[in-house]
Design a protein around this motif. Sequence first.
Motif: not given
Length: 394
Positions: A74-90
């Motif tokens: 929806g609007a203004d989303p917040f995503v938390l990544e577990v195990g984000s390593n060097d940021g490849i997905l984040l």
Amino acid sequence: MPIANGFLTPEQFKMEQFSELAVGYCPSCHMVQLTELIEPSTLFNESYPYFSSTSRRMVEHFKGFAQEVSQRFGADPFVLEVGSNDGILLQNFARPGCRHLGVEPSRSVAEAAIQRGLNTTVDFFNEETARRLRAQHGPADAVVGANVICHIPAIRSLLAGVEIMLKPHGLFVFEEPYLGDIIRLTAYDQIYDEHIFYFSAVALRHVFDEFGLEIVDASPQHVHGGSMRWTIGRKEQHQPTPAAERLIEREIDGGLTEAGTYQAFAQRVASSRTALVQLLEGLKQDGKRITGYGATSKSTTTLNYCGIGPDIIDFISDTTPAKQGRFSPGRHIPIKPYEAFKNHYPDYALLLAWNHGEEIIANEGSFLASGGRFISYVPTARVLEPSEHAVGPR
Ligand code: SAH
Ligand code: TMP
């Protein structure tokens, strides 16, 4: 077995830590998991050498992952990544109109993400961390992860943390190597200290149930030798697709809920070892020069289980600076930069990074043109035909 990602210097040989590597299957909850565990802080710390962004294909793959998740926001989303390593997905969530946060305990790789401007907290994700992050940042629209959920031994603390972080309608989306593919391909090298769990839909359904969560979707992914992307939500908040139910049926039909399947797997693993060792020793006797391609964590299992050392493999080439100049865990094969391979092609390259086989073979046209050949051992030990581009599942 030594520590799978414990690439070491000669001074460290004497202090090398070994432990038992064994897998169990629980006939009541159907989980397949390691039976002996190593303390997570021994594995994930400032020396952790696995940088996710070494594979261009994986960079592309994670762009797609982020797009799929973003469609549901929806609007203004917040995503938390577990195990984000060097940021490849984040990195794909770090855009205007979207808040992002990575939780990554290994400082080596977390620093790489921080230097790219990605919000990252250097921490293990668990129930306690989730309470703190929820108080600081509010609830998340999505908790995401890749190749990390199966690394976390305290699965109940992890799920309690996910529950704390998620908005009522939020989604937990993660992907991990899939048990069905591991069994089908006799990919025994997926078994190593970091991979505590080998997930199936039947086992996940059971554990999610305890937390009021359910599988909303399950979608097979053609990466890392066969993965599954699991979409999880709170019960009665989403309309599950038929995929999870169908997968459960296939798993039961395919024997994933029978101990005999795992006993047969163990026998195939032993045969796979014999075949690989015979192939390599035969080539060596013919005077061929063999190197390893990709100092993967998986290769620690293969090389140690098969007893393949520097007498058979001259060195392993790898593009990761943190591994170069070090030695492989247990067998102490030198790890060299990619140029060592490129500048003096061997007769054969043992494809230790078989899960990136398509990308690697597509890049190595001149090695093949020079008469060089790749050797794979998944699903069986063999010299790959030059025309054989696909390794692993299609
Ligand atoms: N997501 C990346 C990295 C996978 S490697 C990818 O798919 O390529 C696994 C990562 O999980 C490592 O960077 C490790 O430090 C991290 N990790 C291990 N335990 C964790 C935990 N409890 N919480 C968050 N991250 C964890
Ligand atoms: P992974 O199988 O755990 O993703 O590890 C892959 C390893 O292989 C990692 O150390 C980087 C290395 N690698 C190369 O050296 N060359 C390549 O082309 C690719 C894709 C990976």
